[in-house]
Motif scaffolding. Structure first.
Motif, short mmCIF file in Angstrom:
data_model
loop_
_atom_site.label_atom_id
_atom_site.label_comp_id
_atom_site.label_asym_id
_atom_site.label_seq_id
_atom_site.Cartn_x
_atom_site.Cartn_y
_atom_site.Cartn_z
N TYR A 96 40.86 -17.06 23.69
CA TYR A 96 40.74 -18.43 24.23
C TYR A 96 41.98 -19.25 23.87
O TYR A 96 42.25 -20.28 24.48
N GLN A 145 44.98 -19.35 11.43
CA GLN A 145 43.96 -20.19 12.08
C GLN A 145 43.08 -20.93 11.04
O GLN A 145 43.62 -21.56 10.16
N SER A 146 41.77 -20.76 11.12
CA SER A 146 40.89 -21.61 10.31
C SER A 146 40.98 -21.37 8.81
O SER A 146 40.41 -22.15 8.04
N LYS A 156 42.05 -24.24 6.81
CA LYS A 156 41.13 -25.37 6.55
C LYS A 156 40.76 -25.47 5.06
O LYS A 156 40.42 -26.55 4.59
N PHE A 185 31.43 -23.03 15.59
CA PHE A 185 32.37 -23.82 14.80
C PHE A 185 32.98 -25.01 15.55
O PHE A 185 33.48 -25.93 14.95
N GLU A 233 47.71 -23.38 22.00
CA GLU A 233 46.40 -23.99 21.78
C GLU A 233 46.34 -25.41 22.36
O GLU A 233 45.29 -25.85 22.83
#
Ligand code: GLU
Length: 304
Positions: A26, A62-63, A66, A94, A157
């Motif tokens: 995605y 990516q995450s 976080k 998420f 993104e």
């Protein structure tokens, strides 16, 4: 712990292991990665390192970023942070918008997209140069000055990240974003685009296995209490809506990312990073989860 024998066992297991699922696409640039890539690196609190596969190849974390942005914001805000974001598991995807509407723009936890956007808002308010200061923090933790954002991934993104734009705007409408929504979104997308290797990730996260101190430099990153709390949030919220299953089968604080990376912490012992891009239906690395399950079973040692 006998890490050497453990890694011998894992390399045998890996040869016989199947690999299932799809690479995340995605974000179009993520879809270009070789689905068969594999890397793993464990760093112990004594600074011993053990690795397998392409442990020095960088990938999109990516995450996983976080957790590090949470560490910075928690350190800056102390318990004021929890007025703007919760510490409860989500139980929905998420990037879900539904819970935010029901709960007046307060995200469930800082490891889902909405919570990480609030954390980025705090970085924008509190740091003079949010992106520059944050990457300096990551480089210092990992002990490598060339870790960087990927403009290619963040641009990819930005072209498709409509849900994240919706999340930040919805929270802005509820008064939980102080700064310009696009500025906050940009910082968030840049943080997600950071590329690191498994060796660098394991090193960067070692402070969470060492009571908040970076063993590489001896510097305190966060207090003992904050380190415990970040680990607790990882255990409850770090594996998308499969966190319960992960705690049940593996039993370690963890964070995964849609790039196929996973970082797991054994407080007092080690941090371990795995990269295997095929994701299961919950969005977690298929082989990564299996190997971590084997690890805590074989060593007979989780946090429980
Ligand atoms: N940049 C990704 C997103 O916001 C991060 C997703 C993830 O790794 O969980 O969709």
């Amino acid at each position: 712990m006998d890490y050497k024998s453990l890694f011998t066992e894992i390399s045998i297991l890996l040869k016989a292991m199947d690999d299932r699922g799809e690479v995340a696409s995605y974000i179009p640039e993520l879809g270009k990665v070789d689905p068969g890539s594999f890397a793993m690196h464990l760093t112990s609190v004594e600074n011993l390192g053990f690795g397998l596969g392409a442990m020095d190849e960088r990938f999109s974390i990516q995450s996983i970023a976080k957790v590090l942005s949470l560490a910075v914001a928690f350190d800056l805000e102390d318990d004021r942070l929890w007025r703007r974001v919760g510490v409860e598991p989500l139980g929905s995807p998420f990037n879900s918008l539904v819970q935010l509407e029901y709960e007046n723009g307060i995200p469930r936890n800082p490891l889902i997209n909405a919570g990480a956007l609030v954390v980025c808002d705090i970085l924008v308010s509190r740091l003079e140069h949010p992106e520059r200061d944050f990457i300096a923090f990551v480089r210092k933790l990992a002990g490598n000055p060339d870790i960087d954002y990927s403009p290619r991934i963040s641009a990819s993104e930005k072209r498709t990240g409509f849900r994240n734009a919706a999340l930040v705007n919805l929270m802005k409408a509820y008064g939980n974003i102080e700064n310009d929504a696009d500025t906050v979104l940009n910082v968030y997308l840049n943080l997600c685009s950071i590329e690191m290797s498994c060796r660098e990730l394991a090193q960067a996260f070692l402070f969470l296995a060492a009571g908040g101190v970076n063993p590489l430099t001896g510097e305190r990153v966060v207090s003992v209490s904050k380190s415990k709390r970040i680990n607790a949030i990882m255990l409850l919220c770090g594996f998308y809506d499969e966190a319960g299953e992960f705690a049940f089968k593996v039993g370690l604080p963890v964070k995964s990312g849609v790039g196929g990376g996973i970082i797991a912490i054994h407080p007092g012992n080690y941090s371990v990073a795995i990269w295997s891009p095929r994701l299961n239906e919950k969005g977690n690395s298929y082989r990564g989860m299996k190997i971590l399950e084997f690890m805590t079973t074989w060593t007979q040692s989780s946090i429980f």
